[in-house]
Design a protein around this motif. Sequence first.
Motif, PDB file in Angstrom:
ATOM      1  N   GLY A  10       0.794  -1.220   0.000  1.00 46.96           N
ATOM      2  CA  GLY A  10       0.000   0.000   0.000  1.00 46.96           C
ATOM      3  C   GLY A  10       0.826   1.268   0.000  1.00 46.96           C
ATOM      4  O   GLY A  10       0.294   2.358   0.111  1.00 46.96           O
ATOM      5  N   ILE A  12       2.817   2.364   2.275  1.00 52.99           N
ATOM      6  CA  ILE A  12       2.891   2.984   3.606  1.00 52.99           C
ATOM      7  C   ILE A  12       4.343   3.312   3.931  1.00 52.99           C
ATOM      8  O   ILE A  12       5.244   2.530   3.682  1.00 52.99           O
ATOM      9  N   LYS A  13       4.561   4.463   4.505  1.00 49.25           N
ATOM     10  CA  LYS A  13       5.886   4.898   4.958  1.00 49.25           C
ATOM     11  C   LYS A  13       5.851   5.059   6.473  1.00 49.25           C
ATOM     12  O   LYS A  13       4.908   5.603   7.022  1.00 49.25           O
ATOM     13  N   CYS A  78      12.601   4.377   8.443  1.00 46.49           N
ATOM     14  CA  CYS A  78      11.824   5.416   9.103  1.00 46.49           C
ATOM     15  C   CYS A  78      12.642   6.708   9.099  1.00 46.49           C
ATOM     16  O   CYS A  78      13.830   6.688   8.795  1.00 46.49           O
TER      17      CYS A  78
END
Length: 148
Positions: A10, A12-13, A78
Amino acid sequence: MRAGRDPIVGGIKLSGAYLTHPYFWGSEPIGSEPKTDHDKELPRLVWDFLYPTAKDGIDSPMMNPFVTGAPSLAGLGCGRLLVSVAEKDLLRDRGLKYCEAVKASGFKGEVEAVDFEGEDHAFHIVTFEKESALVLIKRLAAFLNKSR
């Protein structure tokens, strides 16, 4: 580490990661860790119980991110990292070393360490009503809110 290497479904980070009293260990003692019977300390016994077939045993990069051949910490997936440690925790020095290793790796994000004097591993769970536990929870909340 996987989020930095492989895309998350999807797209997503991860904006940040939080490690509370990280459970790292290795065959060679560091800092204030016991120099005798290091292999008989609880972190080693727990690791052997949980993952007895781990390639390289206690020096698997999953347990010891400082071993030769471990993935570069620059690849954390991250933008920010918060690590909390506790003065009386046997694992404290490894948590602090982890922060320093991430900073030295070329990681492009922010790295913060929080050290709680007079406390032990998982103090905020065992004695959640203590002032130090409330401070830790507030520190984590500030870290989480910073990403918004």
